[in-house]
Scaffold this active site. Structure first.
Site, mmCIF file in Angstrom:
data_model
loop_
_atom_site.group_PDB
_atom_site.id
_atom_site.type_symbol
_atom_site.label_atom_id
_atom_site.label_comp_id
_atom_site.label_asym_id
_atom_site.label_seq_id
_atom_site.Cartn_x
_atom_site.Cartn_y
_atom_site.Cartn_z
ATOM 1 N N CYS A 131 0.847 -1.195 0.000
ATOM 2 C CA CYS A 131 0.000 0.000 0.000
ATOM 3 C C CYS A 131 0.883 1.246 0.000
ATOM 4 O O CYS A 131 1.423 1.648 1.038
ATOM 5 C CB CYS A 131 -0.931 0.018 1.210
ATOM 6 S SG CYS A 131 -2.009 1.468 1.198
ATOM 7 N N CYS A 134 -0.276 4.126 2.377
ATOM 8 C CA CYS A 134 0.077 3.902 3.787
ATOM 9 C C CYS A 134 1.586 4.017 3.999
ATOM 10 O O CYS A 134 2.031 4.572 5.009
ATOM 11 C CB CYS A 134 -0.441 2.553 4.259
ATOM 12 S SG CYS A 134 -2.249 2.470 4.341
#
EC number: 1.11.1.28
Length: 178
Positions: A131, A134
């Protein structure tokens, strides 16, 4: 299963993974809580029972019970957040990022350990699950708080070798059952 048994379980073709697992976890310049919390969160994120068991046993020797719980919480919350934020990003529609998550994430505010350790563990799990949103968010928070690039780099190294061990052992198990 111990860390030595885990390394011994890796096949010959994964010699680099075996050696890296020993060196990265055995000689990490990070404080024990950071290195073993990272390793435990990453083992859980990597999903292989043997890797989880071995690293959890070793981590328990270096972490308080609160830190063990926090590492597990980092893996859990990032399992949710990485899917959610990665999907919103990958869709590519500018409307999604402005929509509120409306997902409970209270553990991030009160993780039970130093917030920077938790951020580091969340970053490492995000590297495993891929991700980018993130990764960027946690890296920025760490750097803004004064955490060095070398510390971030070390957490990424731990994530990489723990995940490689999990992938290798999972593949070997699947191939043996075929």
């Amino acid at each position: 299963m111990s860390l030595d048994a885990l390394k011994a379980a890796l096949p010959d073709y994964a010699k680099d993974t075996k050696l890296n697992l020993g060196s990265v976890l055995g000689t990490s310049p990070l404080p024990k809580q950071q290195s073993w919390g990272t390793a435990l969160a990453c083992a859980i994120a990597s999903r292989d029972p043997r890797v989880i068991t071995a690293i959890a046993a070793e981590a328990a020797e270096h972490l308080t019970p609160e830190a063990v719980t926090a590492a597990k919480a980092a893996a859990s919350i990032m399992a949710m957040n990485n899917v959610y934020y990665r999907a919103k990003h990958l869709i590519g529609d500018d409307a999604y990022p402005s929509m509120p998550a409306r997902l409970r994430m209270q553990i991030i505010a009160r993780p039970g350990v130093d917030k920077l350790d938790f951020e580091l563990w969340a970053l490492a799990v995000s590297a495993i699950t891929g991700c980018g949103v993130c990764l960027e968010s946690h890296e920025k928070a760490l750097r803004a708080a004064g955490v060095s690039r070398e510390t971030v780099h070390e957490a990424l190294r731990i994530a990489a070798v723990v995940h490689a061990a999990a992938v290798t052992l999972g593949a070997e198990r699947a191939l043996a059952e075929a």
